[in-house]
Motif scaffolding. Structure first.
Motif, PDB file in Angstrom:
ATOM      1  N   THR A  95       0.829  -1.200   0.000  1.00 59.01           N
ATOM      2  CA  THR A  95       0.000   0.000   0.000  1.00 59.01           C
ATOM      3  C   THR A  95       0.865   1.252   0.000  1.00 59.01           C
ATOM      4  OG1 THR A  95      -1.780  -1.108   1.206  1.00 59.01           O
ATOM      5  CG2 THR A  95      -1.788   1.299   1.216  1.00 59.01           C
ATOM      6  N   THR A 128      -2.935   0.651  -4.179  1.00 63.62           N
ATOM      7  CA  THR A 128      -2.287  -0.664  -4.153  1.00 63.62           C
ATOM      8  C   THR A 128      -1.182  -0.674  -5.211  1.00 63.62           C
ATOM      9  OG1 THR A 128      -4.322  -1.752  -3.458  1.00 63.62           O
ATOM     10  CG2 THR A 128      -2.610  -3.147  -4.418  1.00 63.62           C
ATOM     11  N   ALA A 141      -8.827   2.688  -5.135  1.00 62.64           N
ATOM     12  CA  ALA A 141      -9.926   1.864  -4.640  1.00 62.64           C
ATOM     13  C   ALA A 141     -11.029   1.707  -5.675  1.00 62.64           C
ATOM     14  CB  ALA A 141     -10.489   2.474  -3.358  1.00 62.64           C
ATOM     15  N   ASP A 142     -11.214   2.701  -6.554  1.00 63.71           N
ATOM     16  CA  ASP A 142     -12.266   2.621  -7.566  1.00 63.71           C
ATOM     17  C   ASP A 142     -11.816   1.913  -8.840  1.00 63.71           C
ATOM     18  OD1 ASP A 142     -10.556   4.471  -8.625  1.00 63.71           O
ATOM     19  OD2 ASP A 142     -11.987   6.138  -8.652  1.00 63.71           O
TER      20      ASP A 142
END
Length: 275
Positions: A95, A128, A141-142
């Motif tokens: 991350t 990520t 995240a999307d």
């Protein structure tokens, strides 16, 4: 007197020791700690963005990111395609978390401006990270992604250095509007140097001694220049044509500073990498 444990007891003791050894290497909660993804200490050139399922190739080779190693404020720096930036960033396992961003505020022409805006909006929050085949993929995240290619450090000699900012002391400022990508220089192994000061081309000689560069007489063409081009040309000529200057290479960034504190920063022309 020697005592012999029954076979069943021996096996039980063996299983107990094995379990204890396994627990010592385990992370509380059951899993082992993942090593940090290897993103620090490299120059990552942005190749493409994918936003809302639409992939866009970088319209300029100047967009890049560099992550500082741990212990060096854990920051990121780079260029969104037109404007320079610094950001608070941490790397933990797979991350990368990008926090507060500071950037220059130069107006950019399309399609660079649109790409820069999309890059800036994607390069934030928790991402990520995955590294494979000298490429870094950052996924939001999307599902939006940034794909970057690792570039090796650039040597002073033989590299085409494109000026992308002016320097005054510790402060870097954007180039005059409309002059982006015009000024550059290349130093040859024979001590020659040639390039452009933003409008007129030039040639000269240069001597390298430690972290000092001394340019000889500068020969230039005599083209008429726009006011922004002339402003840039005068600034660069003032740096190169006034005795020894100090230079520093930080991966693929060359910084040249005159004794009175003014100078410029330039980026190495990116090498083509196989996909």
């Amino acid at each position: 007197m020697q005592h012999h444990l029954p076979a069943a007891a021996t096996l039980a003791a063996l299983f107990t020791l094995t379990a204890c050894a396994g627990e010592q290497g385990a992370k509380p909660g059951g899993g082992s700690a993942r090593p940090d993804v290897p993103v620090t200490g490299a120059h990552w050139t942005v190749e493409s963005l994918t936003v809302d399922g639409r992939k866009t190739a970088a319209p300029t080779p100047t967009a890049y990111v560099e992550f500082a190693p741990k212990g060096a404020k854990n920051q990121a720096k780079g260029n969104f395609g037109c404007n320079h930036f610094t950001a608070v960033a941490t790397v933990q396992g797979e991350t990368v978390t990008v926090g507060e961003v500071s950037m220059t505020e130069m107006a950019c022409e399309e399609p660079v401006q649109g790409f820069e805006d999309a890059f800036r909006e994607t390069f934030e929050g928790r991402l990520t990270a995955r590294v494979a085949d000298d490429r870094l993929t950052l996924t939001a995240a999307d599902g939006d992604t940034i794909v970057l290619a690792e570039q090796p450090p650039a040597p002073l000699v033989g590299t085409k250095w494109t000026v992308d900012s002016l320097v005054s002391g510790e402060t870097a400022t954007s180039l005059p509007a409309g002059t982006e990508g015009r000024a550059h220089l290349t130093i040859g192994s024979d001590g020659s140097v040639h390039g452009s000061l933003g409008c007129n081309t030039f040639s000269s000689t240069v001597k390298t001694e430690g972290d000092k560069l001394t340019f000889g007489r500068i020969s230039m063409t005599r083209r008429m220049c726009t006011p922004p081009q002339m402003k840039l040309e005068q600034a660069l000529y003032g740096t190169l044509g006034n005795g020894p200057v100090t230079f520093r290479i930080d991966n693929r960034t060359l910084t040249v500073t005159a004794p009175f504190g003014s100078g410029f920063a330039a980026q190495a022309e990116e090498k083509k990498t196989a996909k």
